[in-house]
Design a protein around this motif. Structure first.
Motif, PDB file in Angstrom:
ATOM      1  N   GLU A  51       7.269  -9.279  -5.061  1.00  0.00           N
ATOM      2  CA  GLU A  51       6.786  -7.994  -4.588  1.00  0.00           C
ATOM      3  C   GLU A  51       6.134  -7.252  -5.740  1.00  0.00           C
ATOM      4  O   GLU A  51       6.321  -7.621  -6.906  1.00  0.00           O
ATOM      5  N   SER A  75      -2.498   2.730   4.438  1.00  0.00           N
ATOM      6  CA  SER A  75      -2.646   1.381   3.898  1.00  0.00           C
ATOM      7  C   SER A  75      -4.027   1.298   3.269  1.00  0.00           C
ATOM      8  O   SER A  75      -5.025   1.649   3.913  1.00  0.00           O
ATOM      9  N   CYS A  96      -2.019  -2.348  -0.311  1.00  0.00           N
ATOM     10  CA  CYS A  96      -0.733  -1.664  -0.499  1.00  0.00           C
ATOM     11  C   CYS A  96      -0.604  -0.501   0.479  1.00  0.00           C
ATOM     12  O   CYS A  96      -1.575  -0.084   1.110  1.00  0.00           O
ATOM     13  N   THR A  97       0.606  -0.001   0.560  1.00  0.00           N
ATOM     14  CA  THR A  97       0.922   1.171   1.368  1.00  0.00           C
ATOM     15  C   THR A  97       1.266   2.318   0.436  1.00  0.00           C
ATOM     16  O   THR A  97       2.005   2.122  -0.535  1.00  0.00           O
ATOM     17  N   ASN A 120       1.495  -4.987  -0.189  1.00  0.00           N
ATOM     18  CA  ASN A 120       1.646  -5.648   1.097  1.00  0.00           C
ATOM     19  C   ASN A 120       0.947  -6.990   0.970  1.00  0.00           C
ATOM     20  O   ASN A 120      -0.233  -7.125   1.246  1.00  0.00           O
TER      21      ASN A 120
END
Length: 129
Positions: A51, A75, A96-97, A120
C-alpha cells in the motif's frame, strides 16, 4: 542519482499542477505474515499486499485556477516530481483517494492547505521521457 533539493518539486493532479505546493511525502509499505511453526529456531515470514499513502502541502490559494479545490473522498491521479519535470527526472505516480483535507490559518502566518492521500492500486516510479 545525484543528491538534490526539493526546490523544483511539483505535484500534478491529472495534467494540472497544484499551485503553491511546498512539499509532499509518499510512503510505500508492505505487510507481512508470519510463517514460523512451533519448534523452529528462526522466524520466517512472507510479504503480503502493499500500500502507499502520503500528504501534499501547499500555500492556500482559493482561485479555481490554482487546482486546490479537492475534497475528502475525491479520487485523483497524482504525479509527484521531487526535482522538476525535465527529461530524465524521476517521478512517482498513481491513483489515490483524498482521505482528509485540512486548512490552517494563524493571524501572523500564511494560510496553508494539506491533503492526505491513500493509494488505490500500485505506486509507479517512472522517468520523464
Amino acid at each position: 542519482m545525484a543528491r538534490h533539493s526539493g526546490k523544483n518539486l511539483k505535484v500534478l493532479h491529472g495534467a494540472n499542477e497544484i499551485d503553491g505546493c511546498d512539499g509532499f511525502d509518499i510512503e510505500e509499505t508492505h505487510g507481512t505474515t508470519d510463517l514460523t511453526s512451533a519448534g523452529e529456531a528462526w522466524k520466517s515470514h512472507e510479504t503480503v499486499q502493499g500500500e502507499w499513502s502520503g500528504t501534499i502541502t501547499m500555500k492556500a490559494d482559493h482561485a479555481a485556477a490554482a487546482n486546490q479545490t479537492l475534497r475528502s473522498g475525491d479520487s485523483i491521479n497524482i504525479s509527484g516530481y521531487t526535482e522538476g519535470d525535465a527529461t530524465g527526472k524521476t517521478f512517482l505516480s498513481g491513483t489515490c483517494t483524498i482521505t482528509s483535507h485540512k486548512v490552517a490559518a494563524a493571524f501572523d502566518g500564511t494560510v496553508t492547505r494539506e491533503y492526505s492521500v491513500m493509494g488505490n492500486g500500485a505506486l509507479s516510479v517512472d522517468v520523464v521521457a
